[in-house]
Design a protein around this motif. Structure first.
Motif, PDB file in Angstrom:
ATOM      1  N   PHE A  99       0.851  -1.195   0.000  1.00 30.88           N
ATOM      2  CA  PHE A  99       0.000   0.000   0.000  1.00 30.88           C
ATOM      3  C   PHE A  99       0.879   1.233   0.000  1.00 30.88           C
ATOM      4  O   PHE A  99       1.793   1.345   0.805  1.00 30.88           O
ATOM      5  N   LYS A 100       0.559   2.169  -0.867  1.00 22.69           N
ATOM      6  CA  LYS A 100       1.421   3.334  -0.967  1.00 22.69           C
ATOM      7  C   LYS A 100       0.590   4.581  -1.263  1.00 22.69           C
ATOM      8  O   LYS A 100      -0.378   4.535  -2.028  1.00 22.69           O
ATOM      9  N   ASN A 101       0.982   5.652  -0.652  1.00 22.40           N
ATOM     10  CA  ASN A 101       0.390   6.944  -0.982  1.00 22.40           C
ATOM     11  C   ASN A 101       1.255   7.572  -2.085  1.00 22.40           C
ATOM     12  O   ASN A 101       2.452   7.752  -1.902  1.00 22.40           O
ATOM     13  N   SER A 102       0.628   7.899  -3.216  1.00 25.21           N
ATOM     14  CA  SER A 102       1.420   8.387  -4.346  1.00 25.21           C
ATOM     15  C   SER A 102       2.057   9.743  -4.049  1.00 25.21           C
ATOM     16  O   SER A 102       3.034  10.123  -4.667  1.00 25.21           O
ATOM     17  N   SER A 103       1.490  10.477  -3.118  1.00 24.21           N
ATOM     18  CA  SER A 103       2.012  11.820  -2.874  1.00 24.21           C
ATOM     19  C   SER A 103       3.077  11.802  -1.783  1.00 24.21           C
ATOM     20  O   SER A 103       2.993  11.055  -0.807  1.00 24.21           O
ATOM     21  N   GLN A 104       4.066  12.643  -1.973  1.00 21.75           N
ATOM     22  CA  GLN A 104       5.128  12.782  -0.992  1.00 21.75           C
ATOM     23  C   GLN A 104       4.758  13.819   0.060  1.00 21.75           C
ATOM     24  O   GLN A 104       5.419  13.921   1.080  1.00 21.75           O
ATOM     25  N   LYS A 105       3.737  14.602  -0.230  1.00 16.58           N
ATOM     26  CA  LYS A 105       3.475  15.744   0.647  1.00 16.58           C
ATOM     27  C   LYS A 105       2.111  15.733   1.303  1.00 16.58           C
ATOM     28  O   LYS A 105       1.919  16.363   2.316  1.00 16.58           O
ATOM     29  N   LYS A 106       1.157  15.079   0.637  1.00 15.08           N
ATOM     30  CA  LYS A 106      -0.198  15.223   1.161  1.00 15.08           C
ATOM     31  C   LYS A 106      -0.767  13.892   1.624  1.00 15.08           C
ATOM     32  O   LYS A 106      -0.543  12.868   0.982  1.00 15.08           O
ATOM     33  N   PRO A 107      -1.522  13.937   2.723  1.00 16.27           N
ATOM     34  CA  PRO A 107      -2.188  12.704   3.166  1.00 16.27           C
ATOM     35  C   PRO A 107      -3.406  12.432   2.297  1.00 16.27           C
ATOM     36  O   PRO A 107      -3.922  13.332   1.638  1.00 16.27           O
ATOM     37  N   ILE A 108      -3.859  11.170   2.305  1.00 13.33           N
ATOM     38  CA  ILE A 108      -5.131  10.863   1.655  1.00 13.33           C
ATOM     39  C   ILE A 108      -6.048  10.219   2.675  1.00 13.33           C
ATOM     40  O   ILE A 108      -5.585   9.630   3.653  1.00 13.33           O
ATOM     41  N   PHE A 109      -7.343  10.387   2.444  1.00 15.59           N
ATOM     42  CA  PHE A 109      -8.315   9.966   3.454  1.00 15.59           C
ATOM     43  C   PHE A 109      -9.302   8.980   2.853  1.00 15.59           C
ATOM     44  O   PHE A 109      -9.492   8.917   1.634  1.00 15.59           O
ATOM     45  N   ASN A 110      -9.999   8.274   3.762  1.00 14.85           N
ATOM     46  CA  ASN A 110     -11.094   7.369   3.364  1.00 14.85           C
ATOM     47  C   ASN A 110     -10.707   6.469   2.199  1.00 14.85           C
ATOM     48  O   ASN A 110     -11.344   6.467   1.165  1.00 14.85           O
ATOM     49  N   ILE A 111      -9.632   5.738   2.411  1.00 13.90           N
ATOM     50  CA  ILE A 111      -9.155   4.900   1.333  1.00 13.90           C
ATOM     51  C   ILE A 111      -9.992   3.615   1.294  1.00 13.90           C
ATOM     52  O   ILE A 111     -10.143   2.927   2.299  1.00 13.90           O
ATOM     53  N   GLU A 112     -10.548   3.349   0.152  1.00 17.86           N
ATOM     54  CA  GLU A 112     -11.307   2.107  -0.016  1.00 17.86           C
ATOM     55  C   GLU A 112     -10.633   1.282  -1.091  1.00 17.86           C
ATOM     56  O   GLU A 112     -10.387   1.764  -2.180  1.00 17.86           O
ATOM     57  N   ILE A 113     -10.359   0.023  -0.717  1.00 12.46           N
ATOM     58  CA  ILE A 113      -9.660  -0.838  -1.669  1.00 12.46           C
ATOM     59  C   ILE A 113     -10.512  -2.062  -1.929  1.00 12.46           C
ATOM     60  O   ILE A 113     -11.078  -2.653  -0.996  1.00 12.46           O
ATOM     61  N   THR A 114     -10.622  -2.419  -3.174  1.00 12.37           N
ATOM     62  CA  THR A 114     -11.327  -3.669  -3.493  1.00 12.37           C
ATOM     63  C   THR A 114     -10.451  -4.489  -4.424  1.00 12.37           C
ATOM     64  O   THR A 114      -9.752  -3.949  -5.275  1.00 12.37           O
ATOM     65  N   ASP A 115     -10.510  -5.797  -4.209  1.00  8.73           N
ATOM     66  CA  ASP A 115      -9.752  -6.696  -5.079  1.00  8.73           C
ATOM     67  C   ASP A 115     -10.506  -8.009  -5.157  1.00  8.73           C
ATOM     68  O   ASP A 115     -10.954  -8.549  -4.155  1.00  8.73           O
ATOM     69  N   LYS A 116     -10.645  -8.487  -6.349  1.00 12.02           N
ATOM     70  CA  LYS A 116     -11.297  -9.790  -6.525  1.00 12.02           C
ATOM     71  C   LYS A 116     -10.269 -10.879  -6.252  1.00 12.02           C
ATOM     72  O   LYS A 116      -9.171 -10.824  -6.816  1.00 12.02           O
ATOM     73  N   ILE A 117     -10.594 -11.801  -5.426  1.00 12.91           N
ATOM     74  CA  ILE A 117      -9.619 -12.868  -5.193  1.00 12.91           C
ATOM     75  C   ILE A 117     -10.151 -14.179  -5.752  1.00 12.91           C
ATOM     76  O   ILE A 117     -11.353 -14.326  -6.001  1.00 12.91           O
ATOM     77  N   SER A 118      -9.250 -15.075  -5.949  1.00 10.73           N
ATOM     78  CA  SER A 118      -9.596 -16.322  -6.620  1.00 10.73           C
ATOM     79  C   SER A 118     -10.626 -17.114  -5.806  1.00 10.73           C
ATOM     80  O   SER A 118     -10.643 -17.053  -4.575  1.00 10.73           O
ATOM     81  N   GLU A 119     -11.460 -17.842  -6.483  1.00 11.28           N
ATOM     82  CA  GLU A 119     -12.464 -18.630  -5.781  1.00 11.28           C
ATOM     83  C   GLU A 119     -11.852 -19.879  -5.142  1.00 11.28           C
ATOM     84  O   GLU A 119     -12.512 -20.572  -4.381  1.00 11.28           O
ATOM     85  N   PHE A 120     -10.601 -20.162  -5.478  1.00 14.64           N
ATOM     86  CA  PHE A 120      -9.980 -21.385  -4.968  1.00 14.64           C
ATOM     87  C   PHE A 120      -9.341 -21.185  -3.600  1.00 14.64           C
ATOM     88  O   PHE A 120      -8.778 -22.103  -3.048  1.00 14.64           O
ATOM     89  N   ILE A 121      -9.349 -19.956  -3.090  1.00 18.53           N
ATOM     90  CA  ILE A 121      -8.683 -19.756  -1.814  1.00 18.53           C
ATOM     91  C   ILE A 121      -9.624 -19.072  -0.838  1.00 18.53           C
ATOM     92  O   ILE A 121     -10.579 -18.404  -1.242  1.00 18.53           O
ATOM     93  N   SER A 122      -9.333 -19.281   0.456  1.00 17.97           N
ATOM     94  CA  SER A 122     -10.149 -18.608   1.466  1.00 17.97           C
ATOM     95  C   SER A 122      -9.220 -17.957   2.477  1.00 17.97           C
ATOM     96  O   SER A 122      -8.120 -18.456   2.739  1.00 17.97           O
ATOM     97  N   PRO A 123      -9.655 -16.858   3.057  1.00 18.61           N
ATOM     98  CA  PRO A 123      -8.759 -16.097   3.924  1.00 18.61           C
ATOM     99  C   PRO A 123      -8.529 -16.744   5.287  1.00 18.61           C
ATOM    100  O   PRO A 123      -9.440 -17.374   5.838  1.00 18.61           O
ATOM    101  N   ILE A 124      -7.310 -16.624   5.797  1.00 21.51           N
ATOM    102  CA  ILE A 124      -7.014 -17.065   7.161  1.00 21.51           C
ATOM    103  C   ILE A 124      -6.696 -15.842   8.012  1.00 21.51           C
ATOM    104  O   ILE A 124      -7.276 -15.631   9.059  1.00 21.51           O
ATOM    105  N   GLU A 125      -5.754 -15.086   7.504  1.00 26.81           N
ATOM    106  CA  GLU A 125      -5.306 -13.966   8.300  1.00 26.81           C
ATOM    107  C   GLU A 125      -5.202 -12.755   7.378  1.00 26.81           C
ATOM    108  O   GLU A 125      -4.409 -12.763   6.430  1.00 26.81           O
ATOM    109  N   ILE A 126      -6.016 -11.755   7.643  1.00 20.59           N
ATOM    110  CA  ILE A 126      -5.916 -10.573   6.797  1.00 20.59           C
ATOM    111  C   ILE A 126      -5.808  -9.318   7.648  1.00 20.59           C
ATOM    112  O   ILE A 126      -6.117  -9.343   8.835  1.00 20.59           O
TER     113      ILE A 126
END
Lengths: 401, 413
Positions: free
Chosen positions: B74-101
């Protein structure tokens, strides 16, 4: 006596100036044609013209008042021979000198043989002299850069570096050598792609401009509505807005919207900057069409749109043609927006491509000149074919009778 | 006779497209320029700060039932300014299930979604997510990079926020260069206009009478104007080049000069005791050469419209040609000349390409327009660039105002 001194002085002055001008031009021509490295000995011109004036007056006073061309011919030849044996002149220069002096004689003789060289005669002779020389001068300063552009584009790198003053067209090259710079520019520098981009952008600009400006111009020229005079007076003001004021905010906005680096961005900006001019030119023309024609059609039950399509437009084909040409040239020649907006080579228009690809000290100059010739030729061709319309369009509506 | 209301309505419909495009591309940017001039925007600020997310598979040779480690960066593209309310979505494979996130993330229907409140400037972190390969795991169909993770965030956009400052104007007015540039711009616009007008009048007088080849000359005289600026500017640069150029070599060969002249790189020349801006003079000559055709065309059209009986009458009265020029021709041309003067002056004032291509603004030829470019792209400061542009705009507004006041009405129409 004072009369003669005046005349002597002026014929001396005129001939010096004319000969200087023609010496430069003649020298360039001779470099171009004879590949001559012989250069005109400029300092001789003063002496040469002085001798010419002396002989002219000797003949005029001692032998006859009418100095015929044969005399002039003999004077020039004699003078030339004198310089020729001193190797300070060559054959073509003699030719120039003789023709100048004879032309001089034909044009100005009657003023310099007049018994009374009045102010009036002086003025007329001066104007005549000025006119001829200026015409030559103007033609020269216009033709020379274009000629040099063309000639340099045909040369090889070696010739250009060895002899930069060589103006000759290298007819002895083989065809592939002759056009080698053009071939290089097209194959190595992606020139055809630039040309395609330029063509697309220019044509789109013409169509969009016409599409927007024809109805607008008709409304301003013919229809009565509140604010009409405001609109027609603000058209030209918009044309005076500097492009540099627009380019920074447009750069920012287009960057944010994500289409800055594309031909599309140019296709938006170019028409917007040309519409006011197009509208201004067209409304001037529309106003000149007799309103009775449209009025009678309206009375006969034709709709406004019908009137525009059936009467106004067919009558204004020349104006539309000239507006199209003018807009096409603006779009084709435009540099600032293309320079600021485009980053990727695939989107470059010709001016943008020329600037980035060829304006580099490492790129041979003849490539740059070949590129310049290729961007100029289409414009000049169009201009020559449609010159009458363009000239008419440029002045129509701008200068009233 | 016709329905006025209907006519006005039609007129507005015909004008609306034109007005709106002009508004969008001309008037709105002018407003934008003023807006930017009060903001400290750098070229780099044009890209709003945003979250950058990258994923990487850390485990090799996966069998069903194995643990799978996926690294998210995870990275903030800006060197000077903060960003807020970051929402991230990613489709993950149907063959795996989460253990520790990571904290703040959840998986729903094969969709990984995370929410973070704030990323500081320069935020850059690698987090390892642990998944388990399901029983139906097929290595051939497993590709975690199949879908790219997406992130959206709020950031304070300097372009649209309401913070204004006068710092840009302060900056440019404190530069000595700016005052010098204004002077150069005025000199350049004024003398280039005069030069173009003088050449234009002379050319028009030459072609006033009909003679054989007049059409040819008229076409020829328009060449410099219709040709692309880039081609003619390059050609002149090449002709004037100190070493490879034609002119210098010709003058050297003829022994007019003993060493090459830097036509486009000589800021000052001592001329009768005062500093003569040599390169500026050359640029002015180029401008006069390039733009005299327009003046020529307009003046020629006006010349031919002067009633011939004026000349005939003065001939009978014994007026000479020069008197005729000063007492008949010139007064008749005054209207068009003054109009051309104002127009040409304004256009020269706005010119960027010509000087930029000839000298790049060096050797004492930096006009305000070139300064705008330099501020924006050489110094990467959009804010000060816009404030210089505002300066140009204000000066121009004054000229246009004067033009509106003094332009003869019959021509202005």
């Amino acid at each position: 006596m004072t009369n003669n001194i005046y005349q002597f002085f002026f014929i001396y002055l005129y001939s010096i100036i004319t000969l200087f001008l023609l010496a430069v031009i003649g020298d360039f021509v001779s470099i171009s044609i004879f590949l001559s490295k012989n250069i005109f000995i400029y300092k001789n011109i003063f002496l040469y013209c002085f001798l010419y004036a002396v002989c002219f007056f000797a003949i005029r006073i001692i032998i006859t008042n009418q100095v015929s061309n044969i005399f002039i011919f003999i004077i020039s030849l004699a003078l030339s021979y004198f310089f020729l044996i001193n190797k300070e002149i060559n054959a073509y220069q003699i030719l120039i000198i003789i023709s100048v002096f004879i032309a001089f004689n034909l044009l100005l003789q009657k003023y310099f043989t007049a018994k009374n060289f009045s102010n009036y005669l002086f003025e007329v002779s001066f104007l005549k002299f000025l006119k001829t020389n200026s015409l030559i001068f103007f033609s020269f300063i216009i033709i020379f850069p274009f000629y040099l552009m063309f000639v340099s584009s045909l040369k090889s790198q070696m010739v250009l570096l060895q002899n930069p003053t060589d103006l000759s067209i290298p007819f002895f090259y083989s065809i592939s050598d002759f056009f080698s710079s053009y071939i290089a520019v097209i194959t190595q520098y992606n020139f055809l792609n630039f040309a395609l981009n330029s063509t697309i952008v220019s044509f789109v600009t013409v169509f969009v401009s016409l599409f927007f400006s024809i109805p607008g111009a008709y409304a301003v020229a013919r229809l009565r509505f509140a604010g009409r005079s405001k609109i027609s007076s603000s058209i030209l003001i918009i044309y005076m807005v500097p492009a540099i004021v627009l380019v920074i905010p447009l750069y920012v906005i287009f960057s944010q919207l994500g289409f800055r680096n594309s031909l599309f961005s140019l296709m938006i900006v170019y028409p917007a900057t040309t519409i006011p001019v197009a509208l201004y030119m067209l409304q001037g023309y529309f106003k000149g069409i007799p309103y009775e024609l449209e009025e009678s059609a309206l009375i006969d039950g034709c709709s406004r749109i019908g009137v525009i399509l059936r009467i106004t437009l067919p009558l204004s084909v020349p104006a539309i043609l000239s507006v199209s040409l003018y807009v096409f040239m603006i779009a084709w020649n435009e540099f600032l927006f293309a320079f600021m907006f485009l980053d990727n080579q695939e989107y470059f228009t010709i001016p943008r491509g020329l600037y980035t690809q060829l304006d580099d000290q490492e790129v041979p100059r003849q490539y740059l000149m070949a590129g310049s010739v290729m961007i100029t030729v289409p414009v000049l061709l169009l201009f020559f074919i449609f010159e009458r319309y363009l000239v008419g369009g440029l002045t129509a509506g701008s200068v009233k009778g | 006779m016709f329905n006025l209301n209907k006519e006005a309505k039609l007129a507005y419909t015909m004008l609306i497209p034109t007005i709106s495009i002009v508004f969008l591309i001309i008037l709105f940017p002018i407003f934008g320029n003023f807006w930017l001039s009060f903001k400290e925007v750098k070229l780099g600020d044009l890209r709003a700060p945003q979250p950058i997310i990258k994923e990487k598979l850390k485990t090799k040779d996966i069998e069903p039932g194995d643990d799978i480690l996926i690294e998210y960066r995870f990275k903030n593209s800006s060197q000077k300014k903060p960003i807020f309310n970051i929402e991230i979505t990613d489709k993950i494979s149907e063959f795996i299930s989460p253990i520790e996130i990571a904290e703040g993330c959840s998986v729903n229907n094969n969709l990984l979604s995370c929410y973070f409140e704030e990323w500081k400037p320069k935020y850059n972190e690698k987090i390892i997510f642990k998944f388990k390969a399901n029983d139906n795991f097929e290595i051939d169909n497993f590709n975690p990079k199949e879908s790219k993770p997406r992130g959206v965030a709020d950031a304070d956009n300097i372009l649209t926020n309401l913070k204004f400052s006068l710092k840009n104007f302060q900056k440019i007015l404190q530069k000595n260069e700016t005052i010098e540039n204004i002077k150069v711009t005025f000199l350049y616009s004024f003398f280039a206009t005069i030069g173009a007008l003088l050449l234009g009048i002379s050319a028009a007088l030459l072609l006033e009478k009909n003679f054989l080849g007049k059409g040819f000359f008229r076409g020829l005289f328009l060449f410099p104007f219709v040709s692309p600026v880039i081609a003619v500017a390059f050609t002149w640069v090449y002709i004037l080049d100190p070493f490879k150029g034609f002119l210098n070599n010709y003058l050297l060969n003829n022994e007019f000069i003993s060493e090459p002249i830097f036509f486009l790189g000589l800021k000052k020349v001592d001329f009768l005791g005062f500093d003569f801006p040599f390169t500026l003079f050359i640029v002015i000559l180029f401008e006069s050469w390039r733009y005299f055709p327009l003046a020529f065309l307009f003046i020629l059209a006006r010349l031919q419209a002067i009633p011939k009986d004026l000349y005939e009458a003065s001939d009978i009265d014994g007026a000479t040609r020069i008197q005729q020029f000063f007492y008949i021709t010139l007064p008749q041309l005054l209207g068009v000349i003054s109009l051309l003067f104002i127009l040409r002056f304004i256009w020269n004032f706005n010119k960027f390409e010509d000087i930029f291509l000839l000298t790049g603004g060096n050797a004492g030829t930096r006009t305000l327009t070139v300064q705008v470019y330099d501020e924006a792209f050489a110094l990467s400061n959009m804010g000060t660039a816009s404030s210089v542009a505002v300066l140009i705009f204000i000066l121009l507004a004054i000229f246009v105002f004067i033009h509106q006041k003094i332009a003869p009405k019959d021509i202005e129409e």
